[in-house]
Design an enzyme around this catalytic site. Structure first.
Site, PDB file in Angstrom:
ATOM      1  CD  GLU A  69      31.539  33.166  35.138  1.00 23.42           C
ATOM      2  OE1 GLU A  69      31.264  32.822  36.229  1.00 23.42           O
ATOM      3  OE2 GLU A  69      32.633  33.511  34.734  1.00 23.42           O
ATOM      4  CG  ASP A  89      35.607  33.496  33.241  1.00 23.36           C
ATOM      5  OD1 ASP A  89      34.796  34.350  33.562  1.00 23.36           O
ATOM      6  OD2 ASP A  89      35.751  32.382  33.806  1.00 23.36           O
ATOM      7  CB  ILE A  91      36.026  39.040  35.617  1.00 19.56           C
ATOM      8  CG1 ILE A  91      36.016  40.410  35.173  1.00 19.56           C
ATOM      9  CG2 ILE A  91      37.178  39.026  36.908  1.00 19.56           C
ATOM     10  CD1 ILE A  91      35.499  41.457  36.197  1.00 19.56           C
ATOM     11  CG  ASP A  92      38.872  32.352  35.791  1.00 21.48           C
ATOM     12  OD1 ASP A  92      37.903  31.706  36.118  1.00 21.48           O
ATOM     13  OD2 ASP A  92      40.052  31.601  35.590  1.00 21.48           O
ATOM     14  CB  THR A  94      34.072  37.207  40.151  1.00 30.81           C
ATOM     15  OG1 THR A  94      33.820  37.156  38.635  1.00 30.81           O
ATOM     16  CG2 THR A  94      32.986  38.463  40.491  1.00 30.81           C
ATOM     17  CG  ASP A 219      35.486  28.439  34.858  1.00 25.62           C
ATOM     18  OD1 ASP A 219      35.559  29.569  35.391  1.00 25.62           O
ATOM     19  OD2 ASP A 219      34.666  27.662  35.239  1.00 25.62           O
TER      20      ASP A 219
END
Length: 293
Positions: A69, A89, A91-92, A94, A219
């Site tokens: 990402e 990802d 940190i899905d 944030t 995601d």
């Protein structure tokens, strides 16, 4: 069929290490930058985790490719080829991370020949590790996962998100979708702030369906195979075959629930992940379709 178990176990190990980095920073103040909208945020920890993951994978598997990402946000091309590719990802969720809302995940998928071979989603604060390998089932902290199997839409809890888009068309479409589902009726609509964890709620049977328009492959790539291996159904919002690059998804406990959602919801125009960023807004006619207007 190749056995990618060595990559899978390496991915699980990396997800655990990435979670430690995230949890160390979870309660601290964060320096926050905006990306595409006031609801699309990035922190130093997002970038640090992605750098750690890609560096570790590249050392172990120098011939593999990456879709991350933050790398894409920094200008790297987004291209899914037949080469083994890690879709990351860091940190899905944030926005959750910034506000200390306790649904934050590391999401790691692995695709070969454009087919996802495994997915790992670690919901860090909950200490829940969801994972699946193609053809081998889905698991939560080592225990097998199964979708609810619900086939009656009126008995469903559905998960979705508003997403970072803030233009009038996107907002009106997404909020009207919630209205349309509540009027079917359904038992309820929920949002946790992370697509990866949302979809895993379908895999674990806590929710019966998830849908969204406008997200990205990082995601949902990992959580899609987790839902499928838990016995669920994952399709495009047009009711056809799921394509992780289309930025549209429905994940459900059964084909009948998935199709009922596809029949009801609207979509708004969004460029495919793998489209030329300098092309027209919608190269895919299906993405431009706005049903029921």
């Amino acid at each position: 069929m190749s056995d990618w178990s060595h990559c899978f176990h390496f991915g699980v190990s990396l997800a655990n290490q990435a979670a430690e980095i995230i949890l160390t920073s979870f309660q601290k103040q964060k320096a926050v930058k905006l990306k595409s909208s006031p609801a699309d945020l990035v922190t130093e920890t997002d970038q640090r985790v992605e750098t750690f993951l890609i560096s570790a994978i590249r050392t172990q598997f120098p011939n593999h490719r990456f879709i991350g990402e933050e790398s894409v946000a920094a200008g790297e091309a987004l291209e899914l080829t037949d080469t083994p590719t890690w879709i990351i990802d860091p940190i899905d969720g944030t926005v959750n991370f910034v506000h200390r809302f306790p649904f934050v995940a590391v999401s790691i998928a692995f695709a070969v020949n454009k087919q996802t071979e495994f997915g790992v989603v670690y919901s860090c604060v909950e200490n829940k590790l969801f994972c699946a390998q193609r053809g081998r089932g889905a698991f939560l902290n080592g225990e097998p996962l199964h979708v609810s199997g619900q086939e009656d839409i009126s008995r469903c809890v559905i998960v979705t998100e508003i997403g970072p888009e803030r233009d009038d068309l996107a907002l009106s479409t997404m909020t009207s979708n919630i209205y349309r589902l509540l009027r079917l009726p359904v038992h309820g609509v929920r949002a946790l702030g992370t697509a990866a964890v949302d979809m895993c709620q379908v895999a674990v049977g806590g929710a019966d369906a998830y849908f969204h328009v406008g997200l990205h492959c990082w995601d949902i790539a990992a959580s899609a195979i987790i839902v499928q291996e838990a016995g669920g159904v994952v399709i495009d919002t047009n009711g056809l075959h799921f394509d992780m690059m289309s930025r549209r998804v429905i994940a459900a406990s059964s084909a009948s629930v998935a199709q009922r959602i596809a029949d009801v919801i609207q979509v708004f125009p969004c460029r495919r992940d793998d489209e030329d960023p300098y092309s027209s807004v919608c190269g895919d006619a299906g993405a431009c379709e706005n049903k029921h207007v």
